[in-house]
Design a protein around this motif. Structure first.
Motif, PDB file in Angstrom:
ATOM      1  N   ARG A  14       6.194   7.756  -7.841  1.00 36.94           N
ATOM      2  CA  ARG A  14       5.837   9.082  -8.340  1.00 36.94           C
ATOM      3  C   ARG A  14       5.948   9.155  -9.845  1.00 36.94           C
ATOM      4  O   ARG A  14       5.325   9.989 -10.486  1.00 36.94           O
ATOM      5  N   LEU A  17      -7.399   6.499  -2.983  1.00 37.28           N
ATOM      6  CA  LEU A  17      -6.655   7.326  -2.039  1.00 37.28           C
ATOM      7  C   LEU A  17      -6.171   8.618  -2.679  1.00 37.28           C
ATOM      8  O   LEU A  17      -5.559   9.439  -2.025  1.00 37.28           O
ATOM      9  N   LEU A  57      -6.578  12.104  -1.139  1.00 35.15           N
ATOM     10  CA  LEU A  57      -5.911  12.336   0.136  1.00 35.15           C
ATOM     11  C   LEU A  57      -4.408  12.469  -0.030  1.00 35.15           C
ATOM     12  O   LEU A  57      -3.768  13.229   0.667  1.00 35.15           O
ATOM     13  N   THR A  58      -3.845  11.705  -0.922  1.00 32.51           N
ATOM     14  CA  THR A  58      -2.405  11.767  -1.107  1.00 32.51           C
ATOM     15  C   THR A  58      -2.109  11.977  -2.578  1.00 32.51           C
ATOM     16  O   THR A  58      -1.807  11.048  -3.292  1.00 32.51           O
ATOM     17  N   GLU A 110       5.248  10.496   1.770  1.00 30.30           N
ATOM     18  CA  GLU A 110       3.802  10.686   1.639  1.00 30.30           C
ATOM     19  C   GLU A 110       3.145   9.669   0.703  1.00 30.30           C
ATOM     20  O   GLU A 110       1.962   9.410   0.805  1.00 30.30           O
ATOM     21  N   HIS A 111       3.902   9.146  -0.251  1.00 27.21           N
ATOM     22  CA  HIS A 111       3.285   8.273  -1.251  1.00 27.21           C
ATOM     23  C   HIS A 111       3.321   6.807  -0.846  1.00 27.21           C
ATOM     24  O   HIS A 111       2.903   5.951  -1.605  1.00 27.21           O
ATOM     25  N   MET A 118      -2.437   5.727   4.543  1.00 27.39           N
ATOM     26  CA  MET A 118      -1.444   6.610   3.944  1.00 27.39           C
ATOM     27  C   MET A 118      -1.181   7.759   4.926  1.00 27.39           C
ATOM     28  O   MET A 118      -2.082   8.161   5.682  1.00 27.39           O
ATOM     29  N   GLY A 135      -1.135  10.844   4.636  1.00 27.79           N
ATOM     30  CA  GLY A 135      -2.063  11.959   4.503  1.00 27.79           C
ATOM     31  C   GLY A 135      -3.357  11.773   5.277  1.00 27.79           C
ATOM     32  O   GLY A 135      -4.080  12.739   5.534  1.00 27.79           O
ATOM     33  N   GLU A 136      -3.664  10.517   5.647  1.00 19.17           N
ATOM     34  CA  GLU A 136      -4.902  10.259   6.376  1.00 19.17           C
ATOM     35  C   GLU A 136      -4.719  10.396   7.881  1.00 19.17           C
ATOM     36  O   GLU A 136      -5.676  10.260   8.633  1.00 19.17           O
TER      37      GLU A 136
END
Lengths: 533, 204
Positions: A440, A521, A524-525, B86-87, B128, B130-131
């Motif tokens: 992050r 990605l 989405l994330t 999530e990451h 990921m 989120g998918e």
């Protein structure tokens, strides 16, 4: 770490006080020169704050009303530029536009010879300050306006509130909260402004404290007077920030990187939209003209090959600048991380201490800090490289408030469920940093690094104190060239410095992305953007 | 045997503290019901070590757990949501459950891939979170908790919000765990969950 910063500041200040026996406080009101300097410092800063806000308010309102137009986000990015734009480069651009032979000056003198426009003196100083702080202030005010909750905005448009009532009901309450911090920030930046006053100030009648300190130190070797002036400066800035921080600071010092996503139906009438559009157009011209001047005048100079010949002044200065700026960025990021980490996991008062330590560089202007350390280490300093090391450290400190703001949000963004999960899985210490924080943090870290390096690359104040004219950094070289009327060389150096800055930002932007994180990605994330950056 | 004795806890603004006292034999499932705010999640957090009790004891096979940090307790939790980072991709999410620094043997990596295939998510390792759909995410979370091979499984509304089919898949997986001797504590307001899984019901 907070202790180290406080210690560094205190040792600088006590070195100043240690000079106290020689200082004559009475001189402050007896000497006409000093009285004039203090008076002028405050007067030009106040004027700059007022004018910057007067420019920023309508621009922010216009941008808040016109939410969709081509180039809007580009304009917003451009407005952020003033945060890292080296003052000395911008000044050279301003001179090309408003100076004696400037584009606009020639035109104005033809049409309005009675005006007698002269850039040098308070005109130019305030103009340059507005050029720098107007866009920044507008950006921060816009952020405050966009933070007004959407239902309220919808309600206002449904009720068809008139401009005045919209201002009273929505906009003023939103802006009022950030105004003290913003005003204090601009005041401090203008009050301690150095490069602008050095280049555009004219003689004793247009000298600020910061420049007077520099002159006392470098030319008159009057350390007592430098100490006295530094104390006055500290007193004014310190009490200002103490007052602001005591009431709780809720101003972002740097604009956020994300733009508000929502798009509201434009409710402004056709005429007011036209007015806003004209206003913005004027603002864009005001911002772009000097930049354009830097580019067009600099390009021919950079084109020639001998500029980059081995051992040329420009190449030399570039290497020296990078040698100072790259570690300074590292210092800024490292110290900011340690301060934030320390502040996060300990007692309340400790948190506040370490956070406040991050604002210390704003309260204690870098030149004051530099003066103290200069006096403390004077015997050892000469033309040595230790001076440059000190410049690195002080440059890093200067960037601290801004870097901390970029890093604060993401570092504290680990939510409770994730924390619990990590505790249960035993992801602690280094592992937690590696797997939870680092992914992050890498983009904010890269941005913080870029800010730190950028501010140090453009620094002209601290280096002027510690550097030697024979071994200039890029801003010093530019100043020397401006002073000796090497206009073309100066233009080339200015453009080169800007290009270098943009490269730094581009490189660190790329570094923030590479590795396992695939941009594909991203939608989405989303990696959480810094909340305060 | 999980033994909880006079375990008390109160949030700062709470006047009367909760007091928990119960035991669960190995390989059994205790279902906890009760209105929201009755303390179901609080109890599970106390067992996992996310919250510190004011007094009382938690014993697992005679060993006191109440002063151990969460990572050293023989438990693993599955919450209603937020079970995944999530990451990080699915494979990494599971791998971090096996070793907190993702230092795995080749065999363990294969174990994860086989596990994903078993729960109906073959080749999902690089996705990921989120998918994924809610049910898929819960299957990943449950797979991680089973691969951790801890004897106590704490379930906080793990099936709430999932569609019927996903619930059926999850129940099967949970029954497998129970059959393998894992002790389950299940907080749920689903009648069906309790009928299928629970040996005993406890209304808070």
């Amino acid at each position: 770490m907070a202790a180290a910063i406080i210690l560094l500041t205190l040792s600088g200040l006590s070195a100043l006080l240690w000079q106290a026996p020689v200082l004559e406080v009475a001189e402050l009101w007896q000497s006409r020169y000093l009285r004039g300097v203090v008076h002028f410092s405050i007067w030009q800063a106040l004027l700059s704050v007022i004018l910057s806000l007067l420019v920023a308010l309508p621009v922010a309102r216009a941008l808040a009303q016109l939410r969709v137009f081509p180039g809007r986000s580009l304009l917003l990015r451009l407005m952020e530029l003033s945060l890292v734009m080296p003052t000395i480069v911008a000044v050279s651009g301003l001179i090309s536009v408003y100076g004696r032979q400037g584009w606009l000056t020639v035109w104005v003198q033809d049409w309005l010879p009675a005006l007698g426009w002269n850039l040098y003196g308070i005109n130019g100083i305030v103009l340059a300050h507005v050029f720098f702080n107007g866009p920044l202030a507008a950006r921060i005010l816009l952020q405050a306006l966009e933070a007004v909750p959407q239902p309220q905005q919808r309600l206002a448009s449904q009720l068809g509130l008139s401009s005045w009532w919209r201002w009273r009901a929505l906009e003023w309450p939103a802006i009022r909260a950030v105004l003290p911090g913003l005003g204090a920030l601009i005041f401090t930046l203008c009050f301690t402004s150095f490069a602008i006053v050095m280049t555009l100030g004219g003689g004793p009648s247009a000298t600020t404290l910061e420049v007077a300190i520099y002159q006392a130190l470098r030319f008159e070797f009057d350390f007592g007077r430098a100490a006295l002036l530094a104390m006055v400066q500290l007193l004014i800035c310190g009490s200002l920030w103490w007052g602001v921080l005591r009431k709780g600071l809720n101003t972002d010092l740097a604009p956020q990187r994300t733009f508000a996503q929502h798009q509201l139906f434009v409710t402004a009438s056709r005429t007011s939209r036209l007015l806003y559009g004209l206003l913005l157009a004027g603002f864009v011209v005001f911002m772009l003209l000097p930049l354009l001047a830097v580019v067009t005048r600099g390009l021919p100079g950079l084109w020639s090959t001998e500029v980059f010949a081995p051992g040329s002044a420009l190449l030399d200065a570039t290497l020296r600048s990078l040698a100072i700026a790259l570690p300074a960025g590292g210092v800024a990021v490292l110290v900011a991380l340690l301060l934030l980490a320390a502040g996060h996991r300990s007692h309340r008062w400790f948190t506040r201490t370490s956070e406040a330590a991050g604002y210390l560089p704003l309260m204690v202007p870098p030149l004051v800090l530099g003066t103290g350390l200069f006096l403390l280490l004077r015997p050892q300093l000469g033309a040595s490289n230790e001076g440059l090391l000190l410049v690195t450290v002080i440059n890093g400190m200067m960037a601290l408030p801004f870097v901390m703001q970029v890093l604060r949000g993401p570092l504290h963004s680990l939510d409770t469920p994730s924390r619990n999960l990590a505790d249960q899985l035993g992801i602690l210490g280094w592992y937690r940093w590696r797997w939870l924080h680092w992914p992050r943090m890498r983009r904010p870290l890269a941005l913080g690094m870029a800010y730190g390096i950028g501010l140090s690359l453009g620094d002209f104040g601290v280096i002027a104190l510690f550097g030697t004219p024979g071994k200039p950094t890029l801003p010093m070289l530019l100043y020397q060239q401006l002073g000796s009327y090497q206009i073309h060389a100066a233009a080339a150096t200015g453009l080169w410095l800007v290009l270098l800055l943009l490269t730094v930002f581009a490189v660190f932007n790329l570094l923030g992305w590479s590795g396992s994180q695939r941009p594909r990605l991203f939608p989405l994330t989303p990696i959480p953007e810094p909340r305060h950056a | 045997m999980l033994e909880v004795r006079q375990l008390t806890f109160a949030y700062p603004e709470q006047s009367e503290p909760w007091c928990f006292d119960f035991q669960v034999p190995p390989g059994q499932c205790l279902a906890i019901t009760g209105a929201s705010g009755a303390g179901k999640s609080t109890l599970l957090s106390l067992l996992a070590g996310f919250l510190r009790p004011a007094s009382g004891s938690i014993r697992w096979r005679g060993e006191a757990l109440e002063s151990l940090p969460p990572a050293e307790r023989p438990v693993t939790s599955v919450f209603q949501e937020h079970n995944l980072f999530e990451h990080l991709d699915v494979h990494t999410n599971i791998a971090l459950g096996l070793h907190p620094g993702k230092k795995l043997s080749a065999g363990q990596h294969r174990e994860i891939d086989a596990g994903l295939a078993r729960v109906g998510l073959p080749g999902f390792g690089k996705r990921m979170p989120g998918e994924l759909s809610g049910g898929q995410r819960q299957r990943v979370a449950l797979l991680r908790s089973t691969l951790r091979k801890q004897p106590l499984l704490l379930l906080d509304e793990p099936l709430t919000g999932l569609d019927d089919q996903a619930q059926a898949v999850m129940r099967t997986l949970l029954l497998e765990q129970k059959a393998a001797g894992v002790t389950l504590i299940l907080a749920s307001h689903h009648e069906e969950d309790r009928q299928v899984l629970a040996d005993r019901n406890w209304n808070l």
